[in-house]
Design an enzyme around this catalytic site. Structure first.
Site: not given
Ligand code: AMP
Length: 215
Positions: A13, A88, A127, A161, A172
């Site tokens: 994404k 989400r 990554r 990360r 996740r």
């Molecule tokens: P991402 O970079 O989108 O993979 O997000 C990293 C982490 O941020 C996720 O594993 C969640 O802990 C938190 N996070 C990001 N976006 C959301 C969301 N829309 N709702 C809840 N937690 C989020």
């Protein structure tokens, strides 16, 4: 044009959103990036969510909806918004619909990027990104021309990360299937969903996304 990129962690994404920003002047709204920025700058909210993020769990709807609301009410985008990693949960999806209506906008497309779980594990555990410009790389799938040096900006501060490890990834993925995958049915029922194969080369997946946007 406002668009949601929907898919499990590692679906690509963020990578595709970066291309859309460059090619179409869209604005990427990634709640993950916003939360990581809050952590780095050490805000009270950033400190509160750190452990939850590292474990791979979702932070509360209230926090992420607040972040999106702030961006939507303060950011101008003639090219439109790409929602990356948001919504989400069903509550977040409802909130997004209401927020967009409030600022006189609507959602045009929801693109589900389908990638099988095996590929996700190898994509995520390999990554890393350039700490200076955010360009994404991978140990085997996308290496910079000169090891450790960003092709895009010449930066050498490559970052991985904290939650890109197998344990956090399991959590996740579970959160994705339990809380986020119902959004596929939610947007399908609204007639807004298109599913594409997210497994190809970056350019192939990009072409599939462009085809959806231009239809
Ligand atoms: P991402 O970079 O989108 O993979 O997000 C990293 C982490 O941020 C996720 O594993 C969640 O802990 C938190 N996070 C990001 N976006 C959301 C969301 N829309 N709702 C809840 N937690 C989020």
């Amino acid at each position: 044009m406002n668009l949601i990129l929907l898919g499990p962690p590692g679906a690509g994404k963020g990578t595709q959103a970066r291309t859309l920003v460059e090619e179409r002047g869209m604005v990427q709204l990634s709640t993950g990036d916003m939360l990581r920025a809050a952590r780095t700058s050490g805000t009270e909210m950033g400190n509160k969510v750190a452990a939850v993020m590292d474990a791979g769990q979702l932070v509360t709807d209230e926090i992420v909806i607040g972040l999106i609301e702030e961006q939507l009410t303060t950011t101008e985008s003639t090219g439109g918004f790409i929602f990356d990693g948001f919504p989400r949960t069903l509550a977040q999806a409802d909130a997004l619909g209401e927020l967009l209506a409030r600022v006189g906008q609507k959602l045009d497309d929801v693109i589900e990027m389908r990638v099988d779980d095996e590929a996700l594990v190898s994509r995520i555990t390999g990554r890393y990104t350039c700490g200076s410009c955010g360009e994404g790389y991978h140990d085997t799938l996308k290496t910079p021309a000169k090891e450790g040096v960003c092709d895009n900006c010449g930066g050498t501060d490559m970052k991985r990360r904290a939650d890109d490890n197998e344990d956090a990834l399991k959590t996740r993925l579970m959160a994705y299937y339990r809380d986020t995958s119902p959004l596929i049915g939610y947007y399908y029922a609204k007639g807004q969903l298109t599913s594409i194969n997210g497994l190809g080369e970056i350019a192939e997946v990009g072409a599939a996304i462009n085809a959806v946007i231009e239809k």
